[in-house]
Structure formats: structure tokens, C-alpha cells
Design a protein around this motif. Structure first.
Motif, PDB file in Angstrom:
ATOM      1  N   PRO A  37       0.833  -1.201   0.000  1.00 45.86           N
ATOM      2  CA  PRO A  37       0.000   0.000   0.000  1.00 45.86           C
ATOM      3  C   PRO A  37       0.874   1.259   0.000  1.00 45.86           C
ATOM      4  N   GLY A  39      -0.659   4.765  -0.167  1.00 44.95           N
ATOM      5  CA  GLY A  39      -1.498   5.955  -0.112  1.00 44.95           C
ATOM      6  C   GLY A  39      -0.788   7.194   0.393  1.00 44.95           C
ATOM      7  N   THR A  55      -4.588   4.336  -6.596  1.00 40.99           N
ATOM      8  CA  THR A  55      -5.781   3.534  -6.793  1.00 40.99           C
ATOM      9  C   THR A  55      -5.489   2.101  -6.378  1.00 40.99           C
ATOM     10  N   ASP A  57      -5.172   0.803  -3.771  1.00 34.30           N
ATOM     11  CA  ASP A  57      -4.307   0.769  -2.587  1.00 34.30           C
ATOM     12  C   ASP A  57      -2.815   0.738  -2.877  1.00 34.30           C
ATOM     13  N   LYS A  58      -2.416   0.276  -4.075  1.00 38.65           N
ATOM     14  CA  LYS A  58      -0.979   0.175  -4.324  1.00 38.65           C
ATOM     15  C   LYS A  58      -0.569   0.498  -5.760  1.00 38.65           C
TER      16      LYS A  58
END
Length: 93
Positions: A37, A39, A55, A57-58
Motif C-alpha cells: 500500500p 497511499g 488507486t 491501494d498500491k
């Protein structure tokens, strides 16, 4: 054509870089998938003067301006988005 040139340059620049899983996209929309991840990179990039989003998460999504010329495409394709001497995508470590 410009989007593919950026993706090809990023693939070459990031080949073998730990944490980078894939580079893909369509037209000028580019995704750099990481293995974790990421973000928090949105804030890191913003502080470096670069607008991105994350997008799924990763996946770091890059959408360069359509008016990019050859010099900007070349710089983007070589991964010249840096913060503290490290590429932004490595800041999630």
C-alpha cells in the motif's frame, strides 16, 4: 505515442527496482503498481510539487498533461520525479 514513450522509459528506469511490480497504462494515463500500500505517497508527491493519486491501494496513477513535449516526456520517462534523492515510489518503504 507520448504515453507509450513515458511508460517505456519508466520500465527501463525501474527495471529491477525493489517494490515495483508493473508499469501499465492507456494513452497518457500511467499506473505504477507497487508491492505494498502506498497511499501516503500522495502527500509526499504533493510536497514535491507533483500531483498523483493512488488507486487499488498500491497503484500510483500518473496523468501527465496532454501538452507534454519531447523534453517533458523524456524527463518523465526516466523517472525524474524525486524527493530527498529517492524516487517518490520508494518513499512508501
Amino acid at each position: 505515442m507520448r504515453g507509450e514513450a513515458i511508460r517505456a522509459g519508466l520500465r527501463a528506469a525501474l527495471s529491477g527496482v525493489h517494490g515495483v511490480v508493473d508499469i501499465r497504462g492507456e494513452g497518457m494515463m500511467i499506473g505504477v503498481e507497487l508491492d505494498r500500500p502506498c497511499g501516503e505517497l500522495v502527500g509526499v508527491a504533493r510536497d514535491a510539487g507533483v500531483l498523483i493519486n493512488v488507486t487499488a491501494d498500491k497503484v500510483v496513477r500518473l496523468v501527465p498533461p496532454l501538452v507534454y513535449g519531447a523534453a517533458e516526456v523524456d524527463a518523465a520517462g526516466r523517472g525524474r520525479v524525486r524527493h530527498r534523492q529517492k524516487p517518490i515510489w520508494q518513499q512508501a518503504a
